[in-house]
Scaffold this active site. Sequence first.
Site, PDB file in Angstrom:
ATOM      1  N   ILE A 211       0.834  -1.211   0.000  1.00  0.00           N
ATOM      2  CA  ILE A 211       0.000   0.000   0.000  1.00  0.00           C
ATOM      3  C   ILE A 211       0.869   1.261   0.000  1.00  0.00           C
ATOM      4  CG2 ILE A 211      -1.925   1.187   1.110  1.00  0.00           C
ATOM      5  CD1 ILE A 211      -2.679  -1.502   2.419  1.00  0.00           C
TER       6      ILE A 211
ATOM      7  N   ASP B 286      12.055   2.701   4.394  1.00  0.00           N
ATOM      8  CA  ASP B 286      11.622   1.308   4.532  1.00  0.00           C
ATOM      9  C   ASP B 286      12.797   0.456   5.000  1.00  0.00           C
ATOM     10  OD1 ASP B 286       9.005  -0.322   3.095  1.00  0.00           O
ATOM     11  OD2 ASP B 286      10.727  -1.518   3.726  1.00  0.00           O
TER      12      ASP B 286
ATOM     13  N   ALA C 139       4.780  -1.734   8.741  1.00  0.00           N
ATOM     14  CA  ALA C 139       4.220  -2.704   9.694  1.00  0.00           C
ATOM     15  C   ALA C 139       4.549  -4.111   9.242  1.00  0.00           C
ATOM     16  CB  ALA C 139       2.692  -2.544   9.773  1.00  0.00           C
TER      17      ALA C 139
ATOM     18  N   THR D 291      -6.263  -0.480  10.478  1.00  0.00           N
ATOM     19  CA  THR D 291      -7.005  -1.526   9.773  1.00  0.00           C
ATOM     20  C   THR D 291      -8.355  -1.788  10.433  1.00  0.00           C
ATOM     21  OG1 THR D 291      -7.015  -3.928   9.436  1.00  0.00           O
ATOM     22  CG2 THR D 291      -5.581  -3.136  11.150  1.00  0.00           C
ATOM     23  N   ASP D 292      -9.303  -2.306   9.636  1.00  0.00           N
ATOM     24  CA  ASP D 292     -10.610  -2.694  10.194  1.00  0.00           C
ATOM     25  C   ASP D 292     -10.479  -3.844  11.198  1.00  0.00           C
ATOM     26  OD1 ASP D 292     -10.026  -4.751   8.396  1.00  0.00           O
ATOM     27  OD2 ASP D 292     -11.915  -4.616   7.293  1.00  0.00           O
ATOM     28  N   GLU D 293      -9.333  -4.552  11.149  1.00  0.00           N
ATOM     29  CA  GLU D 293      -9.183  -5.724  12.015  1.00  0.00           C
ATOM     30  C   GLU D 293      -9.134  -5.357  13.492  1.00  0.00           C
ATOM     31  OE1 GLU D 293      -6.647  -8.834  10.559  1.00  0.00           O
ATOM     32  OE2 GLU D 293      -6.834  -8.112   8.510  1.00  0.00           O
TER      33      GLU D 293
ATOM     34  N   TYR E  17      -1.557  -9.805  15.201  1.00  0.00           N
ATOM     35  CA  TYR E  17      -1.465  -8.674  14.257  1.00  0.00           C
ATOM     36  C   TYR E  17      -2.461  -7.586  14.631  1.00  0.00           C
ATOM     37  CZ  TYR E  17      -2.615  -5.914  10.111  1.00  0.00           C
ATOM     38  OH  TYR E  17      -2.913  -4.872   9.268  1.00  0.00           O
TER      39      TYR E  17
ATOM     40  N   LYS F  36      -1.915  -3.671  16.051  1.00  0.00           N
ATOM     41  CA  LYS F  36      -2.402  -2.466  15.353  1.00  0.00           C
ATOM     42  C   LYS F  36      -3.319  -1.658  16.274  1.00  0.00           C
ATOM     43  CE  LYS F  36      -1.776  -1.446  11.582  1.00  0.00           C
ATOM     44  NZ  LYS F  36      -0.687  -0.639  10.955  1.00  0.00           N
TER      45      LYS F  36
ATOM     46  N   ASN G 106     -14.703 -15.705   0.927  1.00  0.00           N
ATOM     47  CA  ASN G 106     -13.435 -16.099   0.309  1.00  0.00           C
ATOM     48  C   ASN G 106     -13.671 -16.989  -0.902  1.00  0.00           C
ATOM     49  OD1 ASN G 106     -12.088 -14.645   2.241  1.00  0.00           O
ATOM     50  ND2 ASN G 106     -11.721 -16.410   3.583  1.00  0.00           N
TER      51      ASN G 106
HETATM   52  P1  NAD Z   1       3.253  -4.891   3.425  1.00  0.00           P
HETATM   53  O1  NAD Z   1       3.614  -6.010   4.323  1.00  0.00           O
HETATM   54  O2  NAD Z   1       3.064  -5.145   1.975  1.00  0.00           O
HETATM   55  O3  NAD Z   1       4.341  -3.733   3.551  1.00  0.00           O
HETATM   56  C1  NAD Z   1       4.891  -3.333   4.775  1.00  0.00           C
HETATM   57  C2  NAD Z   1       6.164  -2.542   4.490  1.00  0.00           C
HETATM   58  O4  NAD Z   1       6.691  -2.096   5.744  1.00  0.00           O
HETATM   59  C3  NAD Z   1       7.262  -3.361   3.810  1.00  0.00           C
HETATM   60  O5  NAD Z   1       7.824  -2.615   2.754  1.00  0.00           O
HETATM   61  C4  NAD Z   1       8.282  -3.590   4.908  1.00  0.00           C
HETATM   62  O6  NAD Z   1       9.605  -3.698   4.429  1.00  0.00           O
HETATM   63  C5  NAD Z   1       8.086  -2.331   5.740  1.00  0.00           C
HETATM   64  N1  NAD Z   1       8.527  -2.530   7.131  1.00  0.00           N
HETATM   65  C6  NAD Z   1       8.245  -3.577   7.959  1.00  0.00           C
HETATM   66  N2  NAD Z   1       8.840  -3.390   9.150  1.00  0.00           N
HETATM   67  C7  NAD Z   1       9.495  -2.193   9.079  1.00  0.00           C
HETATM   68  C8  NAD Z   1      10.274  -1.452  10.001  1.00  0.00           C
HETATM   69  N3  NAD Z   1      10.514  -1.903  11.246  1.00  0.00           N
HETATM   70  N4  NAD Z   1      10.782  -0.253   9.606  1.00  0.00           N
HETATM   71  C9  NAD Z   1      10.546   0.211   8.361  1.00  0.00           C
HETATM   72  N5  NAD Z   1       9.835  -0.463   7.434  1.00  0.00           N
HETATM   73  C10 NAD Z   1       9.306  -1.652   7.799  1.00  0.00           C
HETATM   74  O7  NAD Z   1       1.937  -4.256   4.068  1.00  0.00           O
HETATM   75  P2  NAD Z   1       0.718  -3.500   3.372  1.00  0.00           P
HETATM   76  O8  NAD Z   1      -0.305  -4.496   3.010  1.00  0.00           O
HETATM   77  O9  NAD Z   1       1.245  -2.571   2.339  1.00  0.00           O
HETATM   78  O10 NAD Z   1       0.163  -2.676   4.623  1.00  0.00           O
HETATM   79  C11 NAD Z   1       0.637  -1.346   4.868  1.00  0.00           C
HETATM   80  C12 NAD Z   1      -0.089  -0.795   6.081  1.00  0.00           C
HETATM   81  O11 NAD Z   1      -1.506  -0.791   5.836  1.00  0.00           O
HETATM   82  C13 NAD Z   1       0.106  -1.621   7.352  1.00  0.00           C
HETATM   83  O12 NAD Z   1       0.238  -0.724   8.440  1.00  0.00           O
HETATM   84  C14 NAD Z   1      -1.179  -2.441   7.485  1.00  0.00           C
HETATM   85  O13 NAD Z   1      -1.448  -2.723   8.829  1.00  0.00           O
HETATM   86  C15 NAD Z   1      -2.193  -1.490   6.892  1.00  0.00           C
HETATM   87  N6  NAD Z   1      -3.371  -2.106   6.257  1.00  0.00           N
HETATM   88  C16 NAD Z   1      -3.237  -3.111   5.327  1.00  0.00           C
HETATM   89  C17 NAD Z   1      -4.370  -3.640   4.714  1.00  0.00           C
HETATM   90  C18 NAD Z   1      -4.259  -4.713   3.651  1.00  0.00           C
HETATM   91  O14 NAD Z   1      -5.288  -5.243   3.199  1.00  0.00           O
HETATM   92  N7  NAD Z   1      -3.080  -5.074   3.187  1.00  0.00           N
HETATM   93  C19 NAD Z   1      -5.645  -3.161   5.049  1.00  0.00           C
HETATM   94  C20 NAD Z   1      -5.743  -2.128   6.010  1.00  0.00           C
HETATM   95  C21 NAD Z   1      -4.599  -1.612   6.594  1.00  0.00           C
HETATM   96  P1  TYD Z   2      -5.513 -12.381   4.082  1.00  0.00           P
HETATM   97  O1  TYD Z   2      -5.265 -11.959   2.669  1.00  0.00           O
HETATM   98  O2  TYD Z   2      -4.410 -13.023   4.844  1.00  0.00           O
HETATM   99  O3  TYD Z   2      -6.070 -11.087   4.839  1.00  0.00           O
HETATM  100  P2  TYD Z   2      -6.707 -10.947   6.322  1.00  0.00           P
HETATM  101  O4  TYD Z   2      -6.480 -12.188   7.090  1.00  0.00           O
HETATM  102  O5  TYD Z   2      -5.934  -9.802   6.872  1.00  0.00           O
HETATM  103  O6  TYD Z   2      -8.152 -10.645   6.097  1.00  0.00           O
HETATM  104  O7  TYD Z   2      -6.763 -13.375   4.102  1.00  0.00           O
HETATM  105  C1  TYD Z   2      -8.014 -12.990   3.553  1.00  0.00           C
HETATM  106  C2  TYD Z   2      -8.986 -14.121   3.823  1.00  0.00           C
HETATM  107  O8  TYD Z   2      -8.568 -15.273   3.086  1.00  0.00           O
HETATM  108  C3  TYD Z   2      -9.026 -14.547   5.283  1.00  0.00           C
HETATM  109  O9  TYD Z   2     -10.372 -14.896   5.632  1.00  0.00           O
HETATM  110  C4  TYD Z   2      -8.163 -15.783   5.345  1.00  0.00           C
HETATM  111  C5  TYD Z   2      -8.348 -16.391   3.962  1.00  0.00           C
HETATM  112  N1  TYD Z   2      -7.180 -17.163   3.460  1.00  0.00           N
HETATM  113  C6  TYD Z   2      -7.352 -18.454   3.010  1.00  0.00           C
HETATM  114  O10 TYD Z   2      -8.477 -19.005   3.013  1.00  0.00           O
HETATM  115  N2  TYD Z   2      -6.257 -19.144   2.570  1.00  0.00           N
HETATM  116  C7  TYD Z   2      -5.005 -18.594   2.563  1.00  0.00           C
HETATM  117  O11 TYD Z   2      -4.025 -19.300   2.172  1.00  0.00           O
HETATM  118  C8  TYD Z   2      -4.849 -17.243   3.012  1.00  0.00           C
HETATM  119  C9  TYD Z   2      -3.495 -16.588   3.012  1.00  0.00           C
HETATM  120  C10 TYD Z   2      -5.966 -16.549   3.445  1.00  0.00           C
END
Ligand code: NAD
Ligand code: TYD
Length: 340
Positions: A13, A34, A84, A126-128, A154, A158, A253
């Site tokens: 993101i 990063d 994160a 996050t919504d989590e 996780y 958060k 899913n």
């Molecule tokens: P990601 O795992 O793809 O990227 C995380 C990045 O943070 C990586 O580039 C990693 O190298 C960097 N990082 C990790 N530890 C670090 C540290 N100690 N110092 C500096 N950099 C560090 O994650 P993402 O999916 O891009 O999520 C980004 C943010 O958005 C997170 O805070 C996550 O909680 C939040 N978020 C994610 C989702 C989702 O669906 N992916 C949804 C809502 C919120």
């Molecule tokens: P994920 O992408 O890990 O996001 P989050 O757990 O943060 O919502 O998973 C999305 C949904 O997919 C979650 O309900 C768990 C499910 N899932 C599987 O069924 N199989 C898998 O191998 C993974 C990684 C996730």
Amino acid sequence: MSKFLITGGAGFIGGNFCHYMVSKYPQDEFVCLDALTYAGNLETLEPIMNAGNFRFVHENICHREGIFKLFAEEHFDYVINFAAESHVDRSIENPEIFLKTNILGPQVLMDACLKYPVKRFHQVSTDEVYGDLPLDRPDLLFTEQTPLHTSSPYSASKAAADLLVMAYHRTFGLPCTISRCSNNYGPYQFPEKLIPMIIKKALADEPLPIYGKGINVRDWLHVYDHCTAIDLIVRQGADGEIYNIGGHNEKTNLEVVQTILNYLSKPQSLITFVKDRAGHDLRYAMDPSKLEKELGWRPKYTFETGIGRTIDWNLNHRDWLEHVASGEYLRFMKEYYSSK
Ligand code: NAD
Ligand code: TYD
């Protein structure tokens, strides 16, 4: 001219956010920081690496000395924390790094923001943090008033960070905002998360591991829409406020996986039900009406319009996928899924 620090910008993101901001605001300056963990990839930043208003710094948000030195040199206007540990399954395998990065990291950043004052510290959450909703109550949605009620290490990390941000606001007067977004998908997502993992495995005709019965519901938002929301909140959001982000795209899913298989003309027989995730949240669903009413945000994509583009992106970026899916990724996938 404003100067931004974007942490975690080599991840999914944060990387998309860097792309969006660097081209939208050529007059502003962007420093992307990063630690380049397994989830961070400089290739994600390649398209903007040589832009005049962008620079990359290899640093860890928990490294107080390095962070303070950077703040002293740069004097940021805005700090946006994406950095994160972000994968629920990894947090179940090894919680400790989640507590360090996701709680102590924001603390270091906020301490630096107090010493070298900023206009706004924004925490990407996050919504989590709200836990989950029942499957048989489609009328219920998470609002900003929903109590925090976490399920995984996780989400607990958060939520702890969110509480710390609000404490820094009240106790030290830190100017801040928090955004809580639903599940994202789109370009440059690391293939351990559901959607890119399914695309990758389906293309290789490998079994697709679906936890439990595949009935868990997630509320999917294209990463572009997450980026536009954060941009709006950081610039126009009210100090000390929390904003939910989501586009009302709830899918089980199984529905997600079937959509991907149909798009790729792959057989449904690839679906393999495996042992459920411990503490698996049943349903997430966001109410984004505060963001819509107060700041006029509207998402551009529905799940139906966004998923095809995302699958096409993966098809057109096989090199990126192959490069990131090596080393630590292979180790985790092998060890984790062999016990399922
Ligand atoms: P990601 O795992 O793809 O990227 C995380 C990045 O943070 C990586 O580039 C990693 O190298 C960097 N990082 C990790 N530890 C670090 C540290 N100690 N110092 C500096 N950099 C560090 O994650 P993402 O999916 O891009 O999520 C980004 C943010 O958005 C997170 O805070 C996550 O909680 C939040 N978020 C994610 C989702 C989702 O669906 N992916 C949804 C809502 C919120
Ligand atoms: P994920 O992408 O890990 O996001 P989050 O757990 O943060 O919502 O998973 C999305 C949904 O997919 C979650 O309900 C768990 C499910 N899932 C599987 O069924 N199989 C898998 O191998 C993974 C990684 C996730």
